[in-house]
Structure formats: structure tokens, C-alpha cells
Design a protein around this motif. Structure first.
Motif, PDB file in Angstrom:
ATOM      1  N   PHE A 190       0.809  -1.217   0.000  1.00  0.00           N
ATOM      2  CA  PHE A 190       0.000   0.000   0.000  1.00  0.00           C
ATOM      3  C   PHE A 190       0.847   1.275   0.000  1.00  0.00           C
ATOM      4  CE2 PHE A 190      -3.251  -2.887   1.796  1.00  0.00           C
ATOM      5  CZ  PHE A 190      -4.326  -2.545   1.000  1.00  0.00           C
ATOM      6  N   ALA A 191       2.119   1.153   0.343  1.00  0.00           N
ATOM      7  CA  ALA A 191       2.982   2.332   0.513  1.00  0.00           C
ATOM      8  C   ALA A 191       2.968   3.219  -0.735  1.00  0.00           C
ATOM      9  CB  ALA A 191       4.407   1.893   0.822  1.00  0.00           C
ATOM     10  N   GLY A 192       2.702   4.502  -0.512  1.00  0.00           N
ATOM     11  CA  GLY A 192       2.732   5.477  -1.595  1.00  0.00           C
ATOM     12  C   GLY A 192       1.504   5.507  -2.479  1.00  0.00           C
ATOM     13  N   LYS A 193       0.583   4.609  -2.273  1.00  0.00           N
ATOM     14  CA  LYS A 193      -0.606   4.576  -3.119  1.00  0.00           C
ATOM     15  C   LYS A 193      -1.637   5.601  -2.628  1.00  0.00           C
ATOM     16  CE  LYS A 193      -0.173  -0.183  -4.734  1.00  0.00           C
ATOM     17  NZ  LYS A 193      -0.833  -1.510  -4.881  1.00  0.00           N
ATOM     18  N   ILE A 194      -2.541   5.997  -3.536  1.00  0.00           N
ATOM     19  CA  ILE A 194      -3.549   6.995  -3.200  1.00  0.00           C
ATOM     20  C   ILE A 194      -4.950   6.448  -3.490  1.00  0.00           C
ATOM     21  CG2 ILE A 194      -1.954   8.899  -3.635  1.00  0.00           C
ATOM     22  CD1 ILE A 194      -3.382   9.360  -6.298  1.00  0.00           C
ATOM     23  N   ASN A 195      -5.940   7.128  -2.961  1.00  0.00           N
ATOM     24  CA  ASN A 195      -7.351   6.795  -3.177  1.00  0.00           C
ATOM     25  C   ASN A 195      -7.701   5.366  -2.753  1.00  0.00           C
ATOM     26  OD1 ASN A 195      -7.914   9.359  -4.261  1.00  0.00           O
ATOM     27  ND2 ASN A 195      -7.188   8.697  -6.293  1.00  0.00           N
ATOM     28  N   ILE A 196      -7.134   4.936  -1.619  1.00  0.00           N
ATOM     29  CA  ILE A 196      -7.438   3.604  -1.100  1.00  0.00           C
ATOM     30  C   ILE A 196      -8.787   3.657  -0.383  1.00  0.00           C
ATOM     31  CG2 ILE A 196      -6.677   1.780   0.473  1.00  0.00           C
ATOM     32  CD1 ILE A 196      -3.823   2.736   0.002  1.00  0.00           C
ATOM     33  N   ASP A 197      -9.649   2.699  -0.688  1.00  0.00           N
ATOM     34  CA  ASP A 197     -10.999   2.734  -0.129  1.00  0.00           C
ATOM     35  C   ASP A 197     -11.073   2.057   1.239  1.00  0.00           C
ATOM     36  OD1 ASP A 197     -10.721   0.099  -0.758  1.00  0.00           O
ATOM     37  OD2 ASP A 197     -12.455  -0.023  -2.096  1.00  0.00           O
ATOM     38  N   ASN A 198     -12.243   2.139   1.819  1.00  0.00           N
ATOM     39  CA  ASN A 198     -12.565   1.491   3.096  1.00  0.00           C
ATOM     40  C   ASN A 198     -11.577   1.846   4.211  1.00  0.00           C
ATOM     41  OD1 ASN A 198     -14.400  -0.014   4.482  1.00  0.00           O
ATOM     42  ND2 ASN A 198     -13.861  -1.977   3.557  1.00  0.00           N
ATOM     43  N   PRO A 199     -11.339   3.118   4.451  1.00  0.00           N
ATOM     44  CA  PRO A 199     -10.335   3.512   5.453  1.00  0.00           C
ATOM     45  C   PRO A 199     -10.662   3.086   6.875  1.00  0.00           C
ATOM     46  CG  PRO A 199     -11.672   5.393   4.817  1.00  0.00           C
ATOM     47  CD  PRO A 199     -12.033   4.281   3.880  1.00  0.00           C
ATOM     48  N   ASN A 200     -11.954   2.912   7.167  1.00  0.00           N
ATOM     49  CA  ASN A 200     -12.356   2.597   8.546  1.00  0.00           C
ATOM     50  C   ASN A 200     -12.642   1.123   8.778  1.00  0.00           C
ATOM     51  OD1 ASN A 200     -12.280   5.283   9.679  1.00  0.00           O
ATOM     52  ND2 ASN A 200     -14.023   5.734   8.338  1.00  0.00           N
ATOM     53  N   LYS A 201     -12.274   0.287   7.830  1.00  0.00           N
ATOM     54  CA  LYS A 201     -12.416  -1.153   8.030  1.00  0.00           C
ATOM     55  C   LYS A 201     -11.486  -1.600   9.153  1.00  0.00           C
ATOM     56  CE  LYS A 201     -11.937  -5.619   5.685  1.00  0.00           C
ATOM     57  NZ  LYS A 201     -11.630  -6.312   4.398  1.00  0.00           N
ATOM     58  N   PRO A 202     -11.983  -2.349  10.139  1.00  0.00           N
ATOM     59  CA  PRO A 202     -11.107  -2.784  11.240  1.00  0.00           C
ATOM     60  C   PRO A 202     -10.112  -3.849  10.806  1.00  0.00           C
ATOM     61  CG  PRO A 202     -13.339  -3.645  11.528  1.00  0.00           C
ATOM     62  CD  PRO A 202     -13.389  -2.745  10.338  1.00  0.00           C
ATOM     63  N   ILE A 203      -8.944  -3.801  11.402  1.00  0.00           N
ATOM     64  CA  ILE A 203      -7.873  -4.757  11.120  1.00  0.00           C
ATOM     65  C   ILE A 203      -8.073  -6.010  11.988  1.00  0.00           C
ATOM     66  CG2 ILE A 203      -5.400  -5.170  11.440  1.00  0.00           C
ATOM     67  CD1 ILE A 203      -6.036  -3.505   8.978  1.00  0.00           C
ATOM     68  N   ASN A 204      -7.874  -7.175  11.372  1.00  0.00           N
ATOM     69  CA  ASN A 204      -7.919  -8.451  12.101  1.00  0.00           C
ATOM     70  C   ASN A 204      -6.664  -9.251  11.757  1.00  0.00           C
ATOM     71  OD1 ASN A 204     -10.797  -8.566  13.331  1.00  0.00           O
ATOM     72  ND2 ASN A 204     -11.184  -7.996  11.196  1.00  0.00           N
ATOM     73  N   PHE A 205      -5.547  -8.871  12.362  1.00  0.00           N
ATOM     74  CA  PHE A 205      -4.260  -9.472  12.046  1.00  0.00           C
ATOM     75  C   PHE A 205      -3.749 -10.326  13.202  1.00  0.00           C
ATOM     76  CE2 PHE A 205      -2.868  -5.915   8.891  1.00  0.00           C
ATOM     77  CZ  PHE A 205      -3.669  -6.486   7.920  1.00  0.00           C
ATOM     78  N   ILE A 206      -2.811 -11.194  12.887  1.00  0.00           N
ATOM     79  CA  ILE A 206      -2.107 -11.956  13.913  1.00  0.00           C
ATOM     80  C   ILE A 206      -0.653 -12.096  13.498  1.00  0.00           C
ATOM     81  CG2 ILE A 206      -2.851 -14.165  12.874  1.00  0.00           C
ATOM     82  CD1 ILE A 206      -2.682 -15.350  15.761  1.00  0.00           C
ATOM     83  N   HIS A 207       0.234 -11.870  14.443  1.00  0.00           N
ATOM     84  CA  HIS A 207       1.675 -11.953  14.160  1.00  0.00           C
ATOM     85  C   HIS A 207       2.133 -13.408  14.158  1.00  0.00           C
ATOM     86  CE1 HIS A 207       6.013 -11.290  14.522  1.00  0.00           C
ATOM     87  NE2 HIS A 207       5.784 -10.055  14.110  1.00  0.00           N
ATOM     88  N   GLU A 208       3.140 -13.685  13.368  1.00  0.00           N
ATOM     89  CA  GLU A 208       3.696 -15.039  13.270  1.00  0.00           C
ATOM     90  C   GLU A 208       3.990 -15.638  14.650  1.00  0.00           C
ATOM     91  OE1 GLU A 208       7.187 -16.355  10.503  1.00  0.00           O
ATOM     92  OE2 GLU A 208       8.040 -15.841  12.460  1.00  0.00           O
ATOM     93  N   GLN A 209       4.560 -14.847  15.558  1.00  0.00           N
ATOM     94  CA  GLN A 209       4.921 -15.385  16.874  1.00  0.00           C
ATOM     95  C   GLN A 209       3.682 -15.778  17.681  1.00  0.00           C
ATOM     96  OE1 GLN A 209       7.129 -12.450  19.096  1.00  0.00           O
ATOM     97  NE2 GLN A 209       5.636 -10.829  18.727  1.00  0.00           N
ATOM     98  N   ASP A 210       2.544 -15.098  17.411  1.00  0.00           N
ATOM     99  CA  ASP A 210       1.306 -15.476  18.090  1.00  0.00           C
ATOM    100  C   ASP A 210       0.667 -16.703  17.455  1.00  0.00           C
ATOM    101  OD1 ASP A 210       1.292 -13.529  20.095  1.00  0.00           O
ATOM    102  OD2 ASP A 210       0.422 -12.031  18.769  1.00  0.00           O
ATOM    103  N   CYS A 211       0.841 -16.866  16.154  1.00  0.00           N
ATOM    104  CA  CYS A 211       0.392 -18.104  15.501  1.00  0.00           C
ATOM    105  C   CYS A 211       1.089 -19.294  16.144  1.00  0.00           C
ATOM    106  CB  CYS A 211       0.727 -18.074  14.007  1.00  0.00           C
ATOM    107  SG  CYS A 211      -0.138 -16.849  13.042  1.00  0.00           S
ATOM    108  N   ILE A 212       2.401 -19.181  16.262  1.00  0.00           N
ATOM    109  CA  ILE A 212       3.200 -20.267  16.840  1.00  0.00           C
ATOM    110  C   ILE A 212       2.875 -20.443  18.318  1.00  0.00           C
ATOM    111  CG2 ILE A 212       5.556 -20.969  17.431  1.00  0.00           C
ATOM    112  CD1 ILE A 212       6.438 -19.560  14.801  1.00  0.00           C
ATOM    113  N   GLY A 213       2.756 -19.334  19.031  1.00  0.00           N
ATOM    114  CA  GLY A 213       2.480 -19.400  20.465  1.00  0.00           C
ATOM    115  C   GLY A 213       1.146 -20.045  20.781  1.00  0.00           C
ATOM    116  N   SER A 214       0.119 -19.734  20.008  1.00  0.00           N
ATOM    117  CA  SER A 214      -1.202 -20.309  20.263  1.00  0.00           C
ATOM    118  C   SER A 214      -1.243 -21.797  19.931  1.00  0.00           C
ATOM    119  CB  SER A 214      -2.277 -19.550  19.484  1.00  0.00           C
ATOM    120  OG  SER A 214      -1.992 -19.514  18.095  1.00  0.00           O
ATOM    121  N   ILE A 215      -0.557 -22.194  18.861  1.00  0.00           N
ATOM    122  CA  ILE A 215      -0.486 -23.622  18.523  1.00  0.00           C
ATOM    123  C   ILE A 215       0.259 -24.388  19.613  1.00  0.00           C
ATOM    124  CG2 ILE A 215       0.486 -25.308  16.898  1.00  0.00           C
ATOM    125  CD1 ILE A 215      -0.018 -23.233  14.676  1.00  0.00           C
ATOM    126  N   LEU A 216       1.334 -23.809  20.093  1.00  0.00           N
ATOM    127  CA  LEU A 216       2.111 -24.449  21.155  1.00  0.00           C
ATOM    128  C   LEU A 216       1.261 -24.624  22.416  1.00  0.00           C
ATOM    129  CD1 LEU A 216       4.989 -25.518  21.611  1.00  0.00           C
ATOM    130  CD2 LEU A 216       5.590 -23.279  22.541  1.00  0.00           C
TER     131      LEU A 216
END
Length: 265
Positions: free
Chosen positions: A172-198
Motif C-alpha cells: 500500500f505504501a505510496g498509493k492513493i485513493n485507497i478505499d474502506n479507510p475505517n475497516k477494522p484490522i484483524n491481524f495476527i503476528h507469526e509469533q502469536d500463531c506459533i504461540g497459540s499452537i504451542l
């Protein structure tokens, strides 16, 4: 010593295998790449070249599963191409081998795409309503595994996967006119993927379904702007739209049942 087989040592499966080794598990790992076999072996992982298709399994799947008590299935559906194979059929071909093996517990890596994209707050009790072919096949696959009486299956539905070398802000860096600015983020970091499986393995929590998403839900505009600054990238520009389109995924069960604390995204 408990032996674990990981079907799919890719972006997540490979560091997961290394973490399991550090925690004194014996690990078998699969790849579809001849070149990656030596990479796995060099880390102490018993490496197998295995590829699933709709009508067969290439590779010694019986030896791959032999003696393992736990199987982690971490292979993507890959259904974005026009000529895509059925992911459900691939898993159906795999199931008889699991049934005949020593595997007692399966951890299936799924996705929050099974809920679709409606504006709502989502928990594990929310009915699945996928709007993509990938999501639909994941729902069917989850049911195939969890209703099998030969082994117990825990499904882990990950949100958007991020890590030190993987963050969508780069596209997305440097791009313009990106839609849906208020859409909530639902991310998980790699270390949490591993931690939860463990945690699932350590607590022997099977016959369960977990949403695994960091409990932080900034808007797309907030998150990508902040991350661009942190990574010294040109921040993206969003359209001026106050409407919101997107779900918020709760992962309370991971915190309450597994007693797992998520890291920052």
C-alpha cells in the motif's frame, strides 16, 4: 518424547517446526520442494517431500505420519487460479492415511474467511458464512476433520498473517485513493500463531475451534499509516469516507481457555 508431523513447512510451518524442536518435540515436516528438503534437514527436521492432489498423494505419507501422535495441517487451499484443484478432495484423500496411522490429534490451520465479510462482531459461535470459494472449502474441510471419530481435531482460524518479513503495508505504501479507510484490522503476528499452537499442544486442548486474531482492531487508515512511518515507507492516502465495511473478530477463547496473551501487531 512426543513426535509431531507438520504437513506444510512454509511461511508458518517452518518456524513452527523449529520452535517445536526447541521445546523438545520430535518433528517431521513436509514440503513440495526438492530444494527445501535440505533446508529442513539442516534444522533437525525429518524432511519429507509430499504433495496432495485430488486423486493421489505423491510421497511417503505413511512414513510421514508413522509414530506421530499429532498432525498439524498447514497447507493453503490455493483456489485463486481459474483451474484450481478441490482442497476438500485433497483432504479426503489424506484422511484414510490419518485413520490408519498413530495420529490421535489433528490441528487444522483454517482462516477467518469462513465468516465472510459482513459488518459484525464475530466469535466462534457465529455461524460461518463464507463468500469466497476458499472460505467455503475450508468450512467443509473443518467439518470433515472434526466429525471423524478416529482422531480429535482442533481448528485454528487465523486472521491476516503478518511477521517481520510480511506486512501488507508494503503493497500500500505510496498509493492513493485507497478505499474502506475505517475497516477494522484483524491481524495476527507469526509469533502469536506459533504461540497459540504451542499452547494447544501443551494443554492438550482438542475437539475445539479457536479464532486466533490479535485483540487490537485499529482501522486500516490508522494501522497502515502508523506502520508506513515505522518502516520508513511513504504512507498511503485513503479516500475521505467515514463509512465502515468489515467485521471484528474476537479471540477471547484463546485468551480464556489457552491462557495465551497476544503480542502487538
Amino acid at each position: 518424547m512426543t513426535q509431531i508431523s507438520i504437513l506444510g513447512c512454509g511461511w508458518l510451518g517452518f518456524p513452527l517446526a523449529k520452535t517445536l524442536l526447541e521445546n523438545k518435540f520430535e518433528v517431521k515436516g513436509s514440503t513440495t520442494s526438492e530444494e527445501k528438503l535440505s533446508v529442513l534437514k539442516n534444522e533437525g527436521i525429518a524432511a519429507f517431500k509430499i504433495a496432495l492432489s485430488e486423486d493421489k498423494i505423491d510421497g511417503n505419507i505413511a512414513d510421514f505420519l508413522n509414530v506421530s501422535e499429532i498432525l498439524i495441517i498447514d497447507i493453503p487451499p490455493k483456489l485463486r487460479k481459474q483451474e484450481s484443484e478441490s482442497f476438500v478432495d485433497k483432504i479426503q484423500n489424506l484422511i484414510p492415511f490419518i485413520e490408519k496411522s498413530s495420529v490421535k490429534n489433528v490441528i487444522f490451520i483454517s482462516s477467518t474467511s469462513v465468516y465472510g465479510e459482513k459488518n459484525t462482531v464475530v466469535s466462534e459461535q457465529t455461524p460461518t458464512n463464507p463468500d469466497t470459494e476458499s472460505g467455503k472449502q475450508l468450512v467443509t474441510t473443518e467439518k470433515l476433520l472434526q466429525t471423524n471419530q478416529h482422531f480429535k481435531t482442533t481448528v485454528v482460524r487465523f486472521g491476516g498473517l503478518i511477521g517481520e518479513d510480511r506486512n501488507p503495508v508494503r503493497s500500500f505504501a505510496g498509493k492513493i485513493n485507497i478505499d474502506n479507510p475505517n475497516k477494522p484490522i484483524n491481524f495476527i503476528h507469526e509469533q502469536d500463531c506459533i504461540g497459540s499452537i504451542l499452547k494447544i499442544i501443551e494443554t492438550k486442548t482438542y475437539n475445539e475451534t479457536f479464532n486466533a486474531v490479535a485483540p487490537f482492531h485499529p482501522t486500516r487508515k490508522e494501522y497502515y499509516t502508523q506502520k508506513a512511518v515505522e518502516l520508513n515507507l511513504v504512507p498511503p492516502e485513503f479516500i475521505n469516507d467515514k463509512s465502515s465495511n468489515g467485521k471484528i473478530i474476537l479471540s477471547d477463547k484463546v485468551e480464556q481457555i489457552l491462557k495465551y496473551n497476544f503480542h502487538s501487531i
